[in-house]
Design a protein around this motif. Structure first.
Motif, PDB file in Angstrom:
ATOM      1  N   SER A 184      24.604 -12.101  24.134  1.00  0.00           N
ATOM      2  CA  SER A 184      25.792 -11.414  23.633  1.00  0.00           C
ATOM      3  C   SER A 184      25.501 -10.841  22.255  1.00  0.00           C
ATOM      4  O   SER A 184      24.894 -11.486  21.419  1.00  0.00           O
ATOM      5  CB  SER A 184      26.956 -12.410  23.537  1.00  0.00           C
ATOM      6  OG  SER A 184      28.025 -11.832  22.841  1.00  0.00           O
ATOM      7  N   GLN A 206      18.558 -28.997  25.866  1.00  0.00           N
ATOM      8  CA  GLN A 206      19.245 -28.905  27.150  1.00  0.00           C
ATOM      9  C   GLN A 206      18.889 -30.047  28.055  1.00  0.00           C
ATOM     10  O   GLN A 206      17.810 -30.460  28.205  1.00  0.00           O
ATOM     11  CB  GLN A 206      18.892 -27.590  27.852  1.00  0.00           C
ATOM     12  CG  GLN A 206      19.416 -26.402  27.144  1.00  0.00           C
ATOM     13  CD  GLN A 206      20.835 -26.066  27.545  1.00  0.00           C
ATOM     14  OE1 GLN A 206      21.292 -26.451  28.601  1.00  0.00           O
ATOM     15  NE2 GLN A 206      21.526 -25.357  26.690  1.00  0.00           N
ATOM     16  N   TYR A 232      24.927 -18.601  23.314  1.00  0.00           N
ATOM     17  CA  TYR A 232      24.593 -19.267  24.569  1.00  0.00           C
ATOM     18  C   TYR A 232      25.750 -19.422  25.542  1.00  0.00           C
ATOM     19  O   TYR A 232      25.550 -19.851  26.667  1.00  0.00           O
ATOM     20  CB  TYR A 232      23.983 -20.643  24.293  1.00  0.00           C
ATOM     21  CG  TYR A 232      22.578 -20.541  23.785  1.00  0.00           C
ATOM     22  CD1 TYR A 232      21.530 -20.338  24.666  1.00  0.00           C
ATOM     23  CD2 TYR A 232      22.300 -20.598  22.431  1.00  0.00           C
ATOM     24  CE1 TYR A 232      20.234 -20.210  24.210  1.00  0.00           C
ATOM     25  CE2 TYR A 232      21.009 -20.472  21.967  1.00  0.00           C
ATOM     26  CZ  TYR A 232      19.985 -20.285  22.857  1.00  0.00           C
ATOM     27  OH  TYR A 232      18.718 -20.149  22.405  1.00  0.00           O
ATOM     28  N   ARG A 233      26.933 -19.066  25.128  1.00  0.00           N
ATOM     29  CA  ARG A 233      28.138 -19.327  25.929  1.00  0.00           C
ATOM     30  C   ARG A 233      28.056 -18.790  27.353  1.00  0.00           C
ATOM     31  O   ARG A 233      28.482 -19.438  28.295  1.00  0.00           O
ATOM     32  CB  ARG A 233      29.358 -18.733  25.231  1.00  0.00           C
ATOM     33  CG  ARG A 233      30.660 -19.023  25.954  1.00  0.00           C
ATOM     34  CD  ARG A 233      31.879 -18.569  25.165  1.00  0.00           C
ATOM     35  NE  ARG A 233      31.932 -19.307  23.913  1.00  0.00           N
ATOM     36  CZ  ARG A 233      32.007 -18.735  22.705  1.00  0.00           C
ATOM     37  NH1 ARG A 233      32.037 -17.432  22.589  1.00  0.00           N
ATOM     38  NH2 ARG A 233      32.051 -19.464  21.625  1.00  0.00           N
ATOM     39  N   HIS A 234      27.521 -17.611  27.524  1.00  0.00           N
ATOM     40  CA  HIS A 234      27.564 -16.968  28.836  1.00  0.00           C
ATOM     41  C   HIS A 234      26.204 -16.860  29.515  1.00  0.00           C
ATOM     42  O   HIS A 234      26.064 -16.091  30.465  1.00  0.00           O
ATOM     43  CB  HIS A 234      28.202 -15.583  28.712  1.00  0.00           C
ATOM     44  CG  HIS A 234      29.582 -15.636  28.140  1.00  0.00           C
ATOM     45  ND1 HIS A 234      30.631 -16.201  28.816  1.00  0.00           N
ATOM     46  CD2 HIS A 234      30.073 -15.239  26.950  1.00  0.00           C
ATOM     47  CE1 HIS A 234      31.719 -16.125  28.071  1.00  0.00           C
ATOM     48  NE2 HIS A 234      31.401 -15.549  26.935  1.00  0.00           N
ATOM     49  N   LEU A 235      25.226 -17.619  29.057  1.00  0.00           N
ATOM     50  CA  LEU A 235      23.920 -17.547  29.705  1.00  0.00           C
ATOM     51  C   LEU A 235      23.964 -18.253  31.056  1.00  0.00           C
ATOM     52  O   LEU A 235      24.308 -19.421  31.137  1.00  0.00           O
ATOM     53  CB  LEU A 235      22.837 -18.216  28.841  1.00  0.00           C
ATOM     54  CG  LEU A 235      22.406 -17.492  27.583  1.00  0.00           C
ATOM     55  CD1 LEU A 235      21.303 -18.283  26.888  1.00  0.00           C
ATOM     56  CD2 LEU A 235      21.934 -16.084  27.870  1.00  0.00           C
ATOM     57  N   PRO A 236      23.598 -17.551  32.116  1.00  0.00           N
ATOM     58  CA  PRO A 236      23.550 -18.196  33.433  1.00  0.00           C
ATOM     59  C   PRO A 236      22.362 -19.164  33.514  1.00  0.00           C
ATOM     60  O   PRO A 236      21.401 -19.040  32.752  1.00  0.00           O
ATOM     61  CB  PRO A 236      23.399 -17.034  34.406  1.00  0.00           C
ATOM     62  CG  PRO A 236      22.899 -15.897  33.596  1.00  0.00           C
ATOM     63  CD  PRO A 236      23.312 -16.125  32.176  1.00  0.00           C
ATOM     64  N   PRO A 237      22.416 -20.112  34.440  1.00  0.00           N
ATOM     65  CA  PRO A 237      21.343 -21.102  34.556  1.00  0.00           C
ATOM     66  C   PRO A 237      19.957 -20.495  34.741  1.00  0.00           C
ATOM     67  O   PRO A 237      18.977 -21.023  34.217  1.00  0.00           O
ATOM     68  CB  PRO A 237      21.739 -21.928  35.784  1.00  0.00           C
ATOM     69  CG  PRO A 237      23.207 -21.715  35.943  1.00  0.00           C
ATOM     70  CD  PRO A 237      23.497 -20.347  35.397  1.00  0.00           C
ATOM     71  N   GLN A 238      19.850 -19.374  35.467  1.00  0.00           N
ATOM     72  CA  GLN A 238      18.522 -18.785  35.664  1.00  0.00           C
ATOM     73  C   GLN A 238      17.955 -18.251  34.356  1.00  0.00           C
ATOM     74  O   GLN A 238      16.739 -18.241  34.167  1.00  0.00           O
ATOM     75  CB  GLN A 238      18.518 -17.698  36.751  1.00  0.00           C
ATOM     76  CG  GLN A 238      19.238 -16.426  36.401  1.00  0.00           C
ATOM     77  CD  GLN A 238      20.663 -16.394  36.899  1.00  0.00           C
ATOM     78  OE1 GLN A 238      21.295 -17.425  37.087  1.00  0.00           O
ATOM     79  NE2 GLN A 238      21.184 -15.206  37.121  1.00  0.00           N
ATOM     80  N   THR A 239      18.801 -17.837  33.437  1.00  0.00           N
ATOM     81  CA  THR A 239      18.320 -17.367  32.143  1.00  0.00           C
ATOM     82  C   THR A 239      17.763 -18.534  31.339  1.00  0.00           C
ATOM     83  O   THR A 239      16.690 -18.440  30.743  1.00  0.00           O
ATOM     84  CB  THR A 239      19.444 -16.666  31.365  1.00  0.00           C
ATOM     85  OG1 THR A 239      19.889 -15.552  32.135  1.00  0.00           O
ATOM     86  CG2 THR A 239      18.973 -16.187  30.013  1.00  0.00           C
ATOM     87  N   GLN A 286      16.112  -8.435  32.834  1.00  0.00           N
ATOM     88  CA  GLN A 286      17.365  -8.610  33.561  1.00  0.00           C
ATOM     89  C   GLN A 286      18.173  -9.806  33.074  1.00  0.00           C
ATOM     90  O   GLN A 286      19.389  -9.759  33.030  1.00  0.00           O
ATOM     91  CB  GLN A 286      17.092  -8.776  35.052  1.00  0.00           C
ATOM     92  CG  GLN A 286      16.626  -7.517  35.719  1.00  0.00           C
ATOM     93  CD  GLN A 286      16.334  -7.751  37.188  1.00  0.00           C
ATOM     94  OE1 GLN A 286      16.848  -8.662  37.795  1.00  0.00           O
ATOM     95  NE2 GLN A 286      15.493  -6.909  37.754  1.00  0.00           N
ATOM     96  N   TRP A 287      17.505 -10.890  32.752  1.00  0.00           N
ATOM     97  CA  TRP A 287      18.220 -12.143  32.516  1.00  0.00           C
ATOM     98  C   TRP A 287      18.397 -12.522  31.062  1.00  0.00           C
ATOM     99  O   TRP A 287      19.186 -13.396  30.750  1.00  0.00           O
ATOM    100  CB  TRP A 287      17.519 -13.276  33.238  1.00  0.00           C
ATOM    101  CG  TRP A 287      17.643 -13.209  34.720  1.00  0.00           C
ATOM    102  CD1 TRP A 287      18.495 -12.412  35.443  1.00  0.00           C
ATOM    103  CD2 TRP A 287      16.908 -13.953  35.673  1.00  0.00           C
ATOM    104  NE1 TRP A 287      18.315 -12.628  36.780  1.00  0.00           N
ATOM    105  CE2 TRP A 287      17.342 -13.572  36.953  1.00  0.00           C
ATOM    106  CE3 TRP A 287      15.906 -14.903  35.581  1.00  0.00           C
ATOM    107  CZ2 TRP A 287      16.820 -14.112  38.118  1.00  0.00           C
ATOM    108  CZ3 TRP A 287      15.383 -15.442  36.736  1.00  0.00           C
ATOM    109  CH2 TRP A 287      15.843 -15.044  37.990  1.00  0.00           C
TER     110      TRP A 287
END
Length: 141
Positions: free
Chosen positions: A44, A141, A68-75, A39-40
């Motif tokens: 792209s 990160q 990495y531009r659109h990776l949400p924090p949970q990913t 899911q996560w």
């Protein structure tokens, strides 16, 4: 806390469901983790074309930024968990490398290979295996 620490009961409690209900959907913790990966970890598949005059380093920076531009924090948290737990659960790391899990990585590797083949990118370990780009960035990160 890591992957090994929580029990199925603790996971069910955190999810707000019964342990029995959790087992209706997942056979074990590995199945839960695999579902989270599916899911996560949707990277792209867009691979921007290099601009005239860009160096290999600039092209790789652009490719990595795009990835990495659109990776949400949970990913990001899930990938960090995968990295930190690799020694305890190597079978879960194998899921990360399954090509069927992240088709975008196949497209990225193909595009990087094409750029190296036409001379737009200098052949390096990254052109041979673009997956290397996922690990160093997350450590930063």
């Amino acid at each position: 806390m890591g992957f090994a620490a929580p029990s199925i009961a603790a996971i069910a409690r955190r999810a707000g469901i019964s342990k029995a209900n959790l087992y209706v959907h997942f056979a074990d913790k590995d199945a839960i983790f695999e579902s989270m990966l599916e899911q996560w970890l949707q990277l792209s598949d867009e691979v921007p074309a290099p601009l005239p005059g860009q160096t290999s380093d600039e092209i790789f920076d652009c490719l990595i930024d795009n990835m990495y531009r659109h990776l949400p924090p949970q990913t990001v948290a899930l990938i960090l968990l995968l990295i930190t737990e690799a020694h305890r659960a190597p079978h879960l790391v194998e899921l990360w490398f399954e090509e069927s899990l992240i088709p975008a990585r196949i497209a990225q590797q193909r595009r990087v290979g094409e750029l190296a083949a036409i001379g737009s990118l200098r052949a390096t370990a990254l052109t041979q295996d673009f997956n290397f780009t996922t690990i160093p960035l997350l450590y930063a990160q």
